[in-house]
Scaffold this motif. Structure first.
Motif, PDB file in Angstrom:
ATOM      1  N   ALA A  44      62.696  30.832  32.803  1.00  0.00           N
ATOM      2  CA  ALA A  44      62.320  31.604  33.994  1.00  0.00           C
ATOM      3  C   ALA A  44      62.264  33.096  33.702  1.00  0.00           C
ATOM      4  CB  ALA A  44      63.304  31.325  35.126  1.00  0.00           C
ATOM      5  N   THR A  45      63.093  33.553  32.778  1.00  0.00           N
ATOM      6  CA  THR A  45      63.172  34.988  32.473  1.00  0.00           C
ATOM      7  C   THR A  45      62.119  35.420  31.474  1.00  0.00           C
ATOM      8  OG1 THR A  45      65.563  34.881  32.855  1.00  0.00           O
ATOM      9  CG2 THR A  45      64.739  36.832  31.724  1.00  0.00           C
ATOM     10  N   LEU A  46      61.685  34.505  30.623  1.00  0.00           N
ATOM     11  CA  LEU A  46      60.731  34.836  29.560  1.00  0.00           C
ATOM     12  C   LEU A  46      59.460  35.513  30.080  1.00  0.00           C
ATOM     13  CD1 LEU A  46      60.010  34.732  26.567  1.00  0.00           C
ATOM     14  CD2 LEU A  46      59.153  32.405  26.933  1.00  0.00           C
ATOM     15  N   PRO A  47      58.763  34.968  31.095  1.00  0.00           N
ATOM     16  CA  PRO A  47      57.552  35.643  31.568  1.00  0.00           C
ATOM     17  C   PRO A  47      57.818  37.004  32.212  1.00  0.00           C
ATOM     18  CG  PRO A  47      58.093  33.772  32.974  1.00  0.00           C
ATOM     19  CD  PRO A  47      58.974  33.669  31.768  1.00  0.00           C
ATOM     20  N   VAL A  48      59.021  37.206  32.736  1.00  0.00           N
ATOM     21  CA  VAL A  48      59.374  38.503  33.318  1.00  0.00           C
ATOM     22  C   VAL A  48      59.398  39.575  32.230  1.00  0.00           C
ATOM     23  CG1 VAL A  48      61.184  39.814  34.495  1.00  0.00           C
ATOM     24  CG2 VAL A  48      60.672  37.470  35.204  1.00  0.00           C
ATOM     25  N   ILE A  49      60.014  39.241  31.109  1.00  0.00           N
ATOM     26  CA  ILE A  49      60.131  40.199  30.008  1.00  0.00           C
ATOM     27  C   ILE A  49      58.767  40.447  29.365  1.00  0.00           C
ATOM     28  CG2 ILE A  49      61.172  40.628  27.762  1.00  0.00           C
ATOM     29  CD1 ILE A  49      63.568  38.947  28.724  1.00  0.00           C
ATOM     30  N   LYS A  50      58.038  39.379  29.086  1.00  0.00           N
ATOM     31  CA  LYS A  50      56.719  39.556  28.480  1.00  0.00           C
ATOM     32  C   LYS A  50      55.772  40.272  29.434  1.00  0.00           C
ATOM     33  CE  LYS A  50      56.579  36.087  24.855  1.00  0.00           C
ATOM     34  NZ  LYS A  50      55.782  35.006  24.220  1.00  0.00           N
ATOM     35  N   GLY A  51      55.923  40.041  30.737  1.00  0.00           N
ATOM     36  CA  GLY A  51      55.084  40.723  31.711  1.00  0.00           C
ATOM     37  C   GLY A  51      55.321  42.225  31.723  1.00  0.00           C
ATOM     38  N   ALA A  52      56.572  42.641  31.540  1.00  0.00           N
ATOM     39  CA  ALA A  52      56.894  44.063  31.484  1.00  0.00           C
ATOM     40  C   ALA A  52      56.261  44.707  30.257  1.00  0.00           C
ATOM     41  CB  ALA A  52      58.405  44.260  31.470  1.00  0.00           C
ATOM     42  N   VAL A  53      56.337  44.011  29.126  1.00  0.00           N
ATOM     43  CA  VAL A  53      55.717  44.529  27.900  1.00  0.00           C
ATOM     44  C   VAL A  53      54.210  44.657  28.085  1.00  0.00           C
ATOM     45  CG1 VAL A  53      55.255  44.065  25.468  1.00  0.00           C
ATOM     46  CG2 VAL A  53      57.535  43.614  26.405  1.00  0.00           C
ATOM     47  N   GLU A  54      53.587  43.640  28.648  1.00  0.00           N
ATOM     48  CA  GLU A  54      52.137  43.659  28.863  1.00  0.00           C
ATOM     49  C   GLU A  54      51.736  44.808  29.789  1.00  0.00           C
ATOM     50  OE1 GLU A  54      51.329  39.803  30.382  1.00  0.00           O
ATOM     51  OE2 GLU A  54      51.559  38.795  28.442  1.00  0.00           O
ATOM     52  N   ALA A  55      52.530  45.059  30.816  1.00  0.00           N
ATOM     53  CA  ALA A  55      52.216  46.121  31.771  1.00  0.00           C
ATOM     54  C   ALA A  55      52.268  47.494  31.111  1.00  0.00           C
ATOM     55  CB  ALA A  55      53.177  46.061  32.955  1.00  0.00           C
ATOM     56  N   VAL A  56      53.280  47.737  30.286  1.00  0.00           N
ATOM     57  CA  VAL A  56      53.416  49.039  29.624  1.00  0.00           C
ATOM     58  C   VAL A  56      52.332  49.225  28.569  1.00  0.00           C
ATOM     59  CG1 VAL A  56      54.921  50.476  28.211  1.00  0.00           C
ATOM     60  CG2 VAL A  56      55.871  49.205  30.139  1.00  0.00           C
ATOM     61  N   VAL A  57      52.020  48.160  27.841  1.00  0.00           N
ATOM     62  CA  VAL A  57      50.957  48.240  26.839  1.00  0.00           C
ATOM     63  C   VAL A  57      49.611  48.535  27.523  1.00  0.00           C
ATOM     64  CG1 VAL A  57      49.641  46.941  25.114  1.00  0.00           C
ATOM     65  CG2 VAL A  57      52.131  46.769  25.173  1.00  0.00           C
ATOM     66  N   ALA A  58      49.348  47.886  28.658  1.00  0.00           N
ATOM     67  CA  ALA A  58      48.109  48.137  29.396  1.00  0.00           C
ATOM     68  C   ALA A  58      48.062  49.560  29.913  1.00  0.00           C
ATOM     69  CB  ALA A  58      47.985  47.144  30.547  1.00  0.00           C
ATOM     70  N   LEU A  59      49.199  50.062  30.399  1.00  0.00           N
ATOM     71  CA  LEU A  59      49.277  51.445  30.865  1.00  0.00           C
ATOM     72  C   LEU A  59      48.894  52.412  29.755  1.00  0.00           C
ATOM     73  CD1 LEU A  59      50.338  53.761  32.788  1.00  0.00           C
ATOM     74  CD2 LEU A  59      52.553  53.415  31.673  1.00  0.00           C
ATOM     75  N   ALA A  60      49.376  52.153  28.555  1.00  0.00           N
ATOM     76  CA  ALA A  60      49.098  53.027  27.415  1.00  0.00           C
ATOM     77  C   ALA A  60      47.647  52.940  26.963  1.00  0.00           C
ATOM     78  CB  ALA A  60      50.019  52.677  26.251  1.00  0.00           C
ATOM     79  N   GLY A  61      46.963  51.850  27.349  1.00  0.00           N
ATOM     80  CA  GLY A  61      45.607  51.647  26.851  1.00  0.00           C
ATOM     81  C   GLY A  61      45.612  51.091  25.441  1.00  0.00           C
ATOM     82  N   HIS A  62      46.753  50.510  25.058  1.00  0.00           N
ATOM     83  CA  HIS A  62      46.876  49.911  23.733  1.00  0.00           C
ATOM     84  C   HIS A  62      46.519  48.427  23.835  1.00  0.00           C
ATOM     85  CE1 HIS A  62      47.983  49.894  19.593  1.00  0.00           C
ATOM     86  NE2 HIS A  62      49.031  49.100  19.757  1.00  0.00           N
ATOM     87  N   HIS A  63      46.796  47.659  22.789  1.00  0.00           N
ATOM     88  CA  HIS A  63      46.372  46.266  22.748  1.00  0.00           C
ATOM     89  C   HIS A  63      47.517  45.350  22.356  1.00  0.00           C
ATOM     90  CE1 HIS A  63      42.324  47.891  22.932  1.00  0.00           C
ATOM     91  NE2 HIS A  63      42.624  48.678  21.903  1.00  0.00           N
ATOM     92  N   MET A  64      47.414  44.092  22.790  1.00  0.00           N
ATOM     93  CA  MET A  64      48.313  43.038  22.350  1.00  0.00           C
ATOM     94  C   MET A  64      47.507  42.007  21.578  1.00  0.00           C
ATOM     95  SD  MET A  64      50.844  42.652  25.644  1.00  0.00           S
ATOM     96  CE  MET A  64      51.982  41.602  24.717  1.00  0.00           C
ATOM     97  N   ALA A  65      48.199  41.143  20.862  1.00  0.00           N
ATOM     98  CA  ALA A  65      47.528  40.103  20.084  1.00  0.00           C
ATOM     99  C   ALA A  65      48.394  38.860  20.076  1.00  0.00           C
ATOM    100  CB  ALA A  65      47.254  40.585  18.662  1.00  0.00           C
ATOM    101  N   GLU A  66      47.815  37.756  19.622  1.00  0.00           N
ATOM    102  CA  GLU A  66      48.541  36.495  19.554  1.00  0.00           C
ATOM    103  C   GLU A  66      49.460  36.438  18.339  1.00  0.00           C
ATOM    104  OE1 GLU A  66      48.664  33.966  21.706  1.00  0.00           O
ATOM    105  OE2 GLU A  66      47.425  35.155  23.075  1.00  0.00           O
ATOM    106  N   THR A  67      49.064  37.149  17.284  1.00  0.00           N
ATOM    107  CA  THR A  67      49.891  37.134  16.074  1.00  0.00           C
ATOM    108  C   THR A  67      49.632  38.379  15.239  1.00  0.00           C
ATOM    109  OG1 THR A  67      50.518  35.825  14.126  1.00  0.00           O
ATOM    110  CG2 THR A  67      48.188  35.856  14.715  1.00  0.00           C
ATOM    111  N   ASP A  68      50.653  38.801  14.508  1.00  0.00           N
ATOM    112  CA  ASP A  68      50.517  39.899  13.551  1.00  0.00           C
ATOM    113  C   ASP A  68      50.289  39.279  12.179  1.00  0.00           C
ATOM    114  OD1 ASP A  68      51.248  42.984  12.959  1.00  0.00           O
ATOM    115  OD2 ASP A  68      52.090  41.710  11.380  1.00  0.00           O
ATOM    116  N   PRO A  69      49.267  39.720  11.431  1.00  0.00           N
ATOM    117  CA  PRO A  69      48.937  39.059  10.162  1.00  0.00           C
ATOM    118  C   PRO A  69      50.051  39.117   9.127  1.00  0.00           C
ATOM    119  CG  PRO A  69      47.704  41.117  10.426  1.00  0.00           C
ATOM    120  CD  PRO A  69      48.334  40.823  11.742  1.00  0.00           C
ATOM    121  N   GLU A  70      50.940  40.085   9.216  1.00  0.00           N
ATOM    122  CA  GLU A  70      52.001  40.215   8.226  1.00  0.00           C
ATOM    123  C   GLU A  70      53.336  39.632   8.684  1.00  0.00           C
ATOM    124  OE1 GLU A  70      52.372  44.253   6.980  1.00  0.00           O
ATOM    125  OE2 GLU A  70      50.227  44.509   6.641  1.00  0.00           O
TER     126      GLU A  70
END
Length: 215
Positions: free
Chosen positions: A44-70
């Motif tokens: 139940a808490t997992l989407p709350v935390i990931k949602g906060a990260v997504e919101a701040v990243v969107a605010l910055a105009g930065h990007h998220m991805a499914e995986t980091d190649p390294e």
């Protein structure tokens, strides 16, 4: 909903956000898409935390991805009860240099929060590790509030004393309202990720450019 009043930030205020305890100025933002992973919380808490990260990243105009190649994931958030638990996480000592002494020091100081960054060759943020020991004080904080604060504090490399006297969030609508990022900090984060601004800066004149772009 009544939003918190936006305070005016002058260049000296901006400079203070990135001036470390030793007097040096250092700014860095992420140089790659952010890929978060969260350990130690329920479903139940997992989407709350990931949602906060997504919101701040969107605010910055930065990007998220499914995986980091390294690394697979490059933003790792750990929630636990005792610092010793980190020593049991497989391969964490390979990702966080000096994990053993770090754990001993944090435990001795009774700390409940710690953030560790890794950087690419050009100085941009490559990875961040957020360690949250859920003591009595933090257990009383709503998950959404705690998640927002942590997301804000890893979106750029702030000074080690940036939020020593005032948190980056405020209540919208009074004491019973929702927690939101302080408007002036939202403007600062957006300015920090403006494409024309450098991704890494060590000269305090950088603060003047940031302040100018905050409007």
């Amino acid at each position: 909903m009544k939003l918190p009043h936006s305070e005016t930030i002058n260049p000296a205020d901006v400079e203070a956000f990135f001036t470390r305890s030793d007097g040096s100025y250092l700014f860095a933002r992420w140089g790659r898409p952010i890929v978060p992973v969260v350990f130690g919380v329920d479903d139940a808490t997992l989407p709350v935390i990931k949602g906060a990260v997504e919101a701040v990243v969107a605010l910055a105009g930065h990007h998220m991805a499914e995986t980091d190649p390294e690394m697979g994931a490059n933003l790792m958030l750990f929630f636990f009860r005792d610092w010793e638990e980190l020593l049991l996480v497989p391969d964490l000592d390979r990702l966080v240099e000096g994990l053993g002494p770090m754990v001993s020091d944090l435990k001795a100081r009774g700390a409940n929060l710690y953030r560790h960054f890794r950087f690419d060759a050009n100085g941009t943020i490559r990875a961040a590790f957020v360690f949250v020991r859920m003591d009595e004080a933090l257990a009383a904080v709503p998950a959404a509030d705690l998640a927002l604060v942590q997301a804000v504090q890893v979106i750029v490399l702030w000074s080690d004393r940036a939020f020593a006297t005032r948190p980056p969030v405020a209540r919208a609508g009074g004491a019973d309202g929702v927690t939101v990022l302080r408007p002036e900090l939202a403007a600062l984060i957006r300015a920090a990720y403006d494409p024309v601004m450098p991704a890494v800066a060590r000269d305090p004149s950088h603060a003047l450019r940031l302040a100018a772009r905050m409007g």
